[in-house]
Structures are given as structure tokens and as C-alpha cells.
Design an enzyme around this catalytic site. Structure first.
Site, short mmCIF file in Angstrom:
data_model
loop_
_atom_site.label_atom_id
_atom_site.label_comp_id
_atom_site.label_asym_id
_atom_site.label_seq_id
_atom_site.Cartn_x
_atom_site.Cartn_y
_atom_site.Cartn_z
N GLN A 10 0.84 -1.20 0.00
CA GLN A 10 0.00 0.00 0.00
C GLN A 10 0.88 1.25 0.00
O GLN A 10 1.05 1.89 1.03
CB GLN A 10 -0.90 -0.04 1.24
CG GLN A 10 -1.92 1.04 1.32
CD GLN A 10 -3.10 0.78 0.42
OE1 GLN A 10 -3.56 -0.34 0.31
NE2 GLN A 10 -3.59 1.80 -0.21
N PHE A 11 1.42 1.61 -1.17
CA PHE A 11 2.30 2.78 -1.25
C PHE A 11 1.59 4.06 -0.84
O PHE A 11 2.23 5.02 -0.41
CB PHE A 11 2.93 2.91 -2.63
CG PHE A 11 2.00 3.42 -3.69
CD1 PHE A 11 1.94 4.78 -3.98
CD2 PHE A 11 1.18 2.56 -4.41
CE1 PHE A 11 1.08 5.27 -4.95
CE2 PHE A 11 0.33 3.03 -5.38
CZ PHE A 11 0.28 4.39 -5.66
N THR A 12 0.27 4.10 -0.93
CA THR A 12 -0.47 5.33 -0.62
C THR A 12 -0.43 5.67 0.87
O THR A 12 -0.82 6.77 1.25
CB THR A 12 -1.93 5.24 -1.10
OG1 THR A 12 -2.57 4.15 -0.46
CG2 THR A 12 -1.99 5.07 -2.61
#
Length: 150
Positions: free
Chosen positions: A78-80
Site C-alpha cells: 500500500q504505497f499510498t
């Protein structure tokens, strides 16, 4: 590294219309990785996730760990989680690690978490467009950051 842990009754991840992984009672873990993260961050997070006592005991007190309940874990990249929203309304993802750094760390995190859990963890597919479905139990949602250990 930054994670969001959600205690779930069940969770699954679907990619291109097919279920990649599904779990019953346990944790959905969203994992964000930044450039400065190392295997030491992985080791700390694995200990915390495995030792976290947020499942009810016989007295309805959050006193049991994922091991105690023989639970399952689903880990989604989950890079966000490293969104920067300081300027304007469109987030920047500059703090998120590039693939050449984040993929090996994601895989190592999943491997070590699986070893500590004593069974395989479910995963998504790094970089894929994933549909994550869950039933949050409680709700219980906990955030951890290896650069801000509270």
C-alpha cells in the site's frame, strides 16, 4: 515502514476478477515502504504484529494474540500510506520506495511474518490493481510506523 492492521472476521483480495488470497478471522495488514526502510524495520514490525493482543479472551477483554486464536493474515502492499498532502489536493507519493527497494522488503516482510505465524500469509500482487474486501471486526484498526514507535 508504515502499516495499518485491521482485525477482520474475513478478508480477500481480487485481481482481474479472480480471488488471489482469502482469509478467515485474523488481520488484514496494509504495508507501506519508504526508501529508508531496512530489515530491522521488518523484524520490529513482525514482532509487534505477532505479539499484538487485540482478540477477545473468555472475559471479552482484548487479551489474545493472532497466535493465540490461530488466526490468519493477509498482507497488501500500500504505497499510498506515504501520501504527502501538504501542498494542494493531489497527493504526492515521493516518500514511497521505488519498486527495486519495496518489492524485496515486501517479500521479506511476508516471509518473516509467515515464519513467525507458523503458516503462510495471504498476499496480493505488488503493483497490481487490487480489490480488497474485508469485514472489520470491532472495528479494530491500528497503525504502526517504524520511524515513530509509540
Amino acid at each position: 515502514m508504515r502499516i495499518v492492521i485491521q482485525r477482520v472476521a474475513h478478508a480477500s483480495v481480487t485481481i482481474e476478477g479472480e480471488v488471489k488470497s482469502a482469509i478467515k478471522q485474523g488481520y488484514l495488514v496494509l504495508l507501506g515502504i519508504e526508501e529508508s526502510d531496512t530489515t530491522e524495520d521488518i523484524d520490529w514490525l513482525v514482532r509487534k504484529v505477532i505479539g499484538l493482543r487485540v482478540f477477545d479472551d473468555e472475559n471479552h477483554v482484548m487479551n489474545r494474540s493472532i497466535i493465540d486464536i490461530n488466526g490468519e493474515i493477509l498482507v497488501i502492499s500500500q504505497f499510498t500510506l506515504f501520501a504527502s498532502y501538504k501542498k494542494g489536493n493531489r497527493p504526492s507519493w515521493l516518500r514511497a520506495a521505488k519498486h527495486e527497494i519495496s518489492i524485496p522488503l515486501y517479500e521479506e516482510f511476508c516471509k518473516k511474518l509467515s515464519e513467525a505465524l507458523g503458516k503462510p500469509v495471504g498476499t496480493g500482487e505488488f503493483g497490481a490493481d487490487m480489490k480488497v474486501e474485508l469485514l472489520n471486526d470491532g472495528p479494530v484498526t491500528i497503525m504502526m510506523d517504524t520511524h515513530n514507535k509509540e
